[in-house]
Structure formats: structure tokens, C-alpha cells
Design an enzyme around this catalytic site. Structure first.
Site, PDB file in Angstrom:
ATOM      1  N   CYS A   1       4.506 -90.393  90.373  1.00  0.00           N
ATOM      2  CA  CYS A   1       5.410 -91.231  89.575  1.00  0.00           C
ATOM      3  C   CYS A   1       6.862 -90.757  89.703  1.00  0.00           C
ATOM      4  O   CYS A   1       7.442 -90.843  90.770  1.00  0.00           O
ATOM      5  CB  CYS A   1       4.943 -91.297  88.126  1.00  0.00           C
ATOM      6  SG  CYS A   1       5.647 -92.722  87.239  1.00  0.00           S
TER       7      CYS A   1
ATOM      8  N   HIS B   1      -0.101 -93.845  88.089  1.00  0.00           N
ATOM      9  CA  HIS B   1      -0.757 -92.764  87.349  1.00  0.00           C
ATOM     10  C   HIS B   1      -2.273 -92.924  87.415  1.00  0.00           C
ATOM     11  O   HIS B   1      -2.931 -93.202  86.412  1.00  0.00           O
ATOM     12  CB  HIS B   1      -0.307 -92.769  85.890  1.00  0.00           C
ATOM     13  CG  HIS B   1       1.044 -92.177  85.674  1.00  0.00           C
ATOM     14  ND1 HIS B   1       1.291 -90.830  85.790  1.00  0.00           N
ATOM     15  CD2 HIS B   1       2.232 -92.755  85.344  1.00  0.00           C
ATOM     16  CE1 HIS B   1       2.571 -90.587  85.535  1.00  0.00           C
ATOM     17  NE2 HIS B   1       3.164 -91.730  85.270  1.00  0.00           N
TER      18      HIS B   1
ATOM     19  N   GLU C   1      -4.315 -90.697  87.506  1.00  0.00           N
ATOM     20  CA  GLU C   1      -4.936 -89.618  86.726  1.00  0.00           C
ATOM     21  C   GLU C   1      -5.059 -89.941  85.235  1.00  0.00           C
ATOM     22  O   GLU C   1      -5.699 -89.183  84.486  1.00  0.00           O
ATOM     23  CB  GLU C   1      -4.121 -88.324  86.898  1.00  0.00           C
ATOM     24  CG  GLU C   1      -2.866 -88.216  86.060  1.00  0.00           C
ATOM     25  CD  GLU C   1      -1.666 -88.989  86.597  1.00  0.00           C
ATOM     26  OE1 GLU C   1      -0.584 -88.910  85.989  1.00  0.00           O
ATOM     27  OE2 GLU C   1      -1.815 -89.678  87.639  1.00  0.00           O
TER      28      GLU C   1
END
Length: 309
Positions: free
Chosen positions: A142, A235, A237
Site C-alpha cells: 500500500c 491490503h 493481509e
């Protein structure tokens, strides 16, 4: 295989409860295996949340990995205690003479600032420069991806008209590249940002290849021609409720924020979001660690070639 972290790291309890394989330091010490050395430069305010999210993905691979958590000396963290950082983190000065198989540079909620106005920009530049000779492959996430693209290639970021916020459909554009091996034709990724990098700017840099993109979220996955730098604009994750937590936080502050797109069933924030990105996230991290770190890094890290050769 497990990840090796400090025995008393609080994130370990959460990961153990999720059946993620964690190896205590004393056990790993007695195994005659060289684990991969992965450093995580954690730029997020609440450190433990990001630790859990990343370690969950790293721990789901078939490799033994030794984790080194890093924080910036030039930035005072308001949401994580100094005691916590002292116990579980190291600074760049403490590790700059070491070499690592991999490095992860996380995002940070500062994307509306010009890079030069970020109070730790000089230290971050030093780390990115250091990584050229001391890290085999770096994964930027990011804002970390935007910072890396700007520092290494001069690619700027642009302010969006409104926050890109939600879970968006993506497609692979370079199917033969190992990083996207096993990806579905369409896959989903959470995004939460106010800025973007533009495809035409990336395409001007001959060393870079766009591997995946989204009609709504734009360029998602970028790889340099040696596999030494990877840039992820979303993102993958994120936990199931991360976007909800961000949404409720902004609402409580009275901010004019739209509901995250394609996230709550029937756009009802009282309903539990359906996770569409977990398998892709696991595959992204396992492909990176296997094909760009484990398969490429020399056994003796002192023999690592610099990335600019």
C-alpha cells in the site's frame, strides 16, 4: 513449517489460537536448518494488529522463517508503547550490518502527505537504499508500495477524488509470471487509500511489469524485472473486520465516509462480511517466499548480489 519469533511476543498467543505453526526460539536453535531471515518494517500505528495479519500469512508456508520486527527511530509511535518496541522490535541502526532474505515494508495511514513531509522519510529512504545490497527481495504494501515506487523509480502518487474503500475484483495481466502462479482468473483484494499510482507512469519504466489490476482499484501488483522488488497497492493481509473497524472509526469521528464497497452483505453494516480474499493472500505470500526468496537467495547471505547489478 513454522515461523520463528520471540517466545513472549503477544501476537504468538493469537496465532497459536488460530493453529498457525509457531516455533519457540529455543526449539529453532537446535534445528540444523538455515531459516529464511525476513524483516518486517512495521509502519502501521497499532503494531500487534499488523504483526498478526502478516505472520498469519507467512506462517502458512512450508518454510522455516525467522522474523525480525523493525521500527523507525525517527518516529514516535503514539499507539504502541516504548516498552513494547524495546522488547520486540529493533531499529535500522541495530540491523544495518546484517543481510536478509526478504523485507516487508508495510503501509501507513499518511498517504495524503507529500513524501518529503513525512517525518521519517529520510530514515525510510536510507532503509530502501540499504535494501539494494542487504535484502534479496522486498515486498512493499500500500503506502509502502507508493513510497518504494517513488524512491526507486520516481513514480508519483495522485490524490483520489474520494477514498478507495472496499473489496474489489482484480484480474491477472501476466499469467506466466511465477508471482501469480495459481491465481484465479478473477480474485478479490481489500483497498483502503486516498491516493493511487497510475498505470501509464508504471508503464514508462522498462524495469517494471504490471502483473494484476482492477477496473475500479487500478494497478494492484507490480514486479521489477529481477524479482527483487514487489509492489502491492492493496491490503490482501487484512482481517475480515478490518474495513469495518476503519469504517466505524471514521463514522465515530464524524467524517463523511462512504460505506466500503462490496463488503457488507446487502450493504448492511450489522451483517458479517464474507471474506473473498483469504486464499489469494495466502498464495501471494507463499509464491513470493518460495519463488523470489527461498529459490533465489544464496545459502550464505554474504554472497548475496546487489539488486542493481
Amino acid at each position: 513449517m513454522p515461523i520463528k519469533i520471540k517466545d513472549d511476543l503477544p501476537a504468538a498467543e493469537i496465532l497459536n489460537s488460530e493453529n498457525i505453526f509457531i516455533m519457540p526460539e529455543n526449539v529453532a536453535f537446535h534445528q540444523d536448518i538455515r531459516p529464511l531471515k525476513i524483516a518486517i518494517l512495521n509502519l502501521m500505528p497499532i503494531k500487534i494488529t499488523t504483526e498478526v495479519q502478516l505472520l498469519r500469512l507467512i506462517g502458512n508456508t512450508a518454510l522455516q522463517i525467522e522474523i525480525e520486527l523493525l521500527h523507525l527511530k525517527t518516529h514516535v509511535c503514539k499507539n504502541t508503547s516504548e516498552e513494547y518496541l524495546t522488547n520486540f522490535y529493533r531499529t535500522f541502526d541495530e540491523i544495518k550490518n546484517e543481510k536478509f532474505d526478504g523485507l516487508i515494508i508495510t503501509g501507513a495511514p499518511i498517504e495524503q502527505l507529500e513524501f518529503s513531509r513525512v517525518n521519517y522519510w529520510e530514515e525510510l529512504k536510507d532503509i530502501m537504499e540499504w535494501s539494494k545490497c542487504h535484502v534479496y527481495s522486498t515486498l512493499h504494501i500500500c503506502w509502502g508500495a507508493q513510497a518504494g515506487l517513488y524512491y526507486h523509480y520516481g513514480i508519483p502518487k495522485y490524490i483520489l477524488k474520494e477514498k478507495l474503500f472496499g473489496v474489489f475484483k482484480h484480474e491477472v495481466t501476466e499469467e506466466k509470471e511465477k508471482l501469480v502462479r495459481g491465481f484465479d482468473d478473477e480474485f478479490y483484494v481489500p483497498h483502503s487509500r486516498y491516493t493511487e499510482v497510475k498505470r501509464e507512469d508504471v508503464e514508462k519504466v522498462k524495469e517494471l511489469t504490471i502483473l494484476a489490476q482492477s477496473k475500479k482499484a487500478g494497478v494492484y501488483l507490480i514486479l521489477d524485472n529481477k524479482g527483487r522488488r514487489i509492489f502491492v497497492t492493496g491490503h490482501s493481509e487484512y482481517d475480515p473486520l478490518t474495513l469495518k473497524d476503519e469504517y466505524m472509526r471514521d463514522i465515530s469521528k464524524g467524517e463523511d465516509i462512504k460505506m466500503p464497497e462490496n463488503y457488507f452483505p446487502d450493504d448492511n453494516p450489522d451483517r458479517k462480511p464474507v471474506v473473498k480474499w483469504r486464499s489469494h493472500a495466502d498464495l501471494l505470500f507463499s509464491n513470493w517466499l518460495n519463488y523470489y526468496v527461498y529459490q533465489e537467495t544464496p545459502y550464505d547471505l554474504s554472497e548475496m548480489p546487489p539488486s542493481f547489478l
